[in-house]
Write a protein that holds these residues in place. Structure first.
Motif, PDB file in Angstrom:
ATOM      1  N   LYS A  30       0.842  -1.207   0.000  1.00  0.00           N
ATOM      2  CA  LYS A  30       0.000   0.000   0.000  1.00  0.00           C
ATOM      3  C   LYS A  30       0.874   1.253   0.000  1.00  0.00           C
ATOM      4  CE  LYS A  30      -3.921   2.325   0.772  1.00  0.00           C
ATOM      5  NZ  LYS A  30      -3.972   3.318  -0.268  1.00  0.00           N
ATOM      6  N   LYS A  31       1.923   1.238   0.805  1.00  0.00           N
ATOM      7  CA  LYS A  31       2.858   2.370   0.877  1.00  0.00           C
ATOM      8  C   LYS A  31       3.501   2.607  -0.495  1.00  0.00           C
ATOM      9  CE  LYS A  31       5.397   5.220   3.458  1.00  0.00           C
ATOM     10  NZ  LYS A  31       4.812   6.412   4.006  1.00  0.00           N
ATOM     11  N   HIS A  68       4.367   5.317  -5.747  1.00  0.00           N
ATOM     12  CA  HIS A  68       5.044   4.915  -6.988  1.00  0.00           C
ATOM     13  C   HIS A  68       4.406   5.625  -8.188  1.00  0.00           C
ATOM     14  CE1 HIS A  68       6.753   2.327 -10.113  1.00  0.00           C
ATOM     15  NE2 HIS A  68       7.669   2.021  -9.211  1.00  0.00           N
ATOM     16  N   PRO A  69       5.223   6.077  -9.147  1.00  0.00           N
ATOM     17  CA  PRO A  69       4.667   6.816 -10.285  1.00  0.00           C
ATOM     18  C   PRO A  69       3.832   5.967 -11.247  1.00  0.00           C
ATOM     19  CG  PRO A  69       7.029   6.490 -10.563  1.00  0.00           C
ATOM     20  CD  PRO A  69       6.686   6.007  -9.181  1.00  0.00           C
ATOM     21  N   ALA A 119      -1.314  -4.171  -8.378  1.00  0.00           N
ATOM     22  CA  ALA A 119      -0.283  -3.859  -9.371  1.00  0.00           C
ATOM     23  C   ALA A 119       1.107  -4.047  -8.785  1.00  0.00           C
ATOM     24  CB  ALA A 119      -0.462  -2.429  -9.882  1.00  0.00           C
ATOM     25  N   VAL A 120       1.294  -3.638  -7.536  1.00  0.00           N
ATOM     26  CA  VAL A 120       2.584  -3.816  -6.865  1.00  0.00           C
ATOM     27  C   VAL A 120       2.893  -5.295  -6.709  1.00  0.00           C
ATOM     28  CG1 VAL A 120       3.858  -3.448  -4.709  1.00  0.00           C
ATOM     29  CG2 VAL A 120       2.462  -1.594  -5.667  1.00  0.00           C
ATOM     30  N   LYS A 121       1.908  -6.055  -6.236  1.00  0.00           N
ATOM     31  CA  LYS A 121       2.111  -7.495  -6.036  1.00  0.00           C
ATOM     32  C   LYS A 121       2.431  -8.188  -7.368  1.00  0.00           C
ATOM     33  CE  LYS A 121      -1.311 -10.317  -4.861  1.00  0.00           C
ATOM     34  NZ  LYS A 121      -2.313 -11.064  -4.069  1.00  0.00           N
ATOM     35  N   ARG A 122       1.706  -7.843  -8.421  1.00  0.00           N
ATOM     36  CA  ARG A 122       1.939  -8.436  -9.737  1.00  0.00           C
ATOM     37  C   ARG A 122       3.350  -8.110 -10.220  1.00  0.00           C
ATOM     38  NH1 ARG A 122      -2.349  -6.681 -11.959  1.00  0.00           N
ATOM     39  NH2 ARG A 122      -1.480  -4.706 -12.643  1.00  0.00           N
ATOM     40  N   GLU A 173      14.911  -1.974  -6.726  1.00  0.00           N
ATOM     41  CA  GLU A 173      14.319  -1.708  -8.035  1.00  0.00           C
ATOM     42  C   GLU A 173      13.092  -0.796  -7.992  1.00  0.00           C
ATOM     43  OE1 GLU A 173      13.848  -5.276 -10.426  1.00  0.00           O
ATOM     44  OE2 GLU A 173      15.411  -6.265  -9.251  1.00  0.00           O
ATOM     45  N   LEU A 174      12.130  -1.100  -7.132  1.00  0.00           N
ATOM     46  CA  LEU A 174      10.892  -0.308  -7.115  1.00  0.00           C
ATOM     47  C   LEU A 174      11.059   1.029  -6.409  1.00  0.00           C
ATOM     48  CD1 LEU A 174       8.014  -2.876  -6.463  1.00  0.00           C
ATOM     49  CD2 LEU A 174       8.864  -1.970  -8.623  1.00  0.00           C
ATOM     50  N   MET A 175      11.805   1.044  -5.334  1.00  0.00           N
ATOM     51  CA  MET A 175      12.003   2.270  -4.555  1.00  0.00           C
ATOM     52  C   MET A 175      13.505   2.458  -4.309  1.00  0.00           C
ATOM     53  SD  MET A 175       8.709   3.137  -3.771  1.00  0.00           S
ATOM     54  CE  MET A 175       8.625   4.102  -2.306  1.00  0.00           C
ATOM     55  N   PRO A 176      14.308   2.617  -5.368  1.00  0.00           N
ATOM     56  CA  PRO A 176      15.751   2.752  -5.174  1.00  0.00           C
ATOM     57  C   PRO A 176      16.068   3.940  -4.276  1.00  0.00           C
ATOM     58  CG  PRO A 176      15.145   3.294  -7.427  1.00  0.00           C
ATOM     59  CD  PRO A 176      13.912   2.797  -6.754  1.00  0.00           C
TER      60      PRO A 176
END
Length: 142
Positions: free
Chosen positions: A57-58, A63-64, A71-74, A124-127
């Motif tokens: 959720k965070k 995320h842009p 979507a995050v989990k996928r 990768e997602l939140m460098p």
């Protein structure tokens, strides 16, 4: 003991002991010295599951491109290679994402997957976000 019976046991470090009367009755019903084939799994940790969804959720909130928890989990499943290839009759390859349901994944496997997800999130997602900073932010949020 009838085939497919489930019992609950706890490890004492070197053997498994029944945790309830039903499990004890099932074990006592077995003939002494008879082998039994067991599938052992560790039940999932609900607190860890809730924590993981709070992380998702965070990310979705910040995320842009990934705007929902799904979507995050996928995306994490894809990046962590949690998919299986399927070939169609015409030779095309498709991929199906693996399930993280309680029935499909015990706590041992879930803990491993969570470690993979954490590495993907911070690299990768939140460098720039460290694992420690992520944990601190979530503790403040919870």
């Amino acid at each position: 003991m009838a085939a497919g019976q489930k019992l609950i046991v706890a490890s004492n470090g070197y053997s498994l002991q029944p945790r309830d009367a039903h499990s004890e009755d099932l074990i006592r019903g077995m003939s002494r010295g008879v082998d039994a084939l067991c599938h052992v799994n560790q039940p999932r940790n609900l607190k860890q599951l809730r924590f993981m969804y709070a992380v998702f959720k965070k990310i979705a909130d910040n995320h842009p491109e990934l705007h929902t928890v799904e979507a995050v989990k996928r995306e994490l499943k894809i990046r962590c290679r949690m998919f299986d290839p399927i070939s169609s009759t015409d030779g095309r390859a498709f991929y199906t994402l693996r399930s993280m349901s309680f029935e499909m994944m015990d706590q041992t496997e879930f803990a491993w997957v969570w470690q993979q997800f954490r590495q993907c999130i911070v690299h990768e997602l939140m460098p720039g976000l460290t694992s420690e900073a992520l944990s601190q932010e979530l503790l403040e949020m919870l």
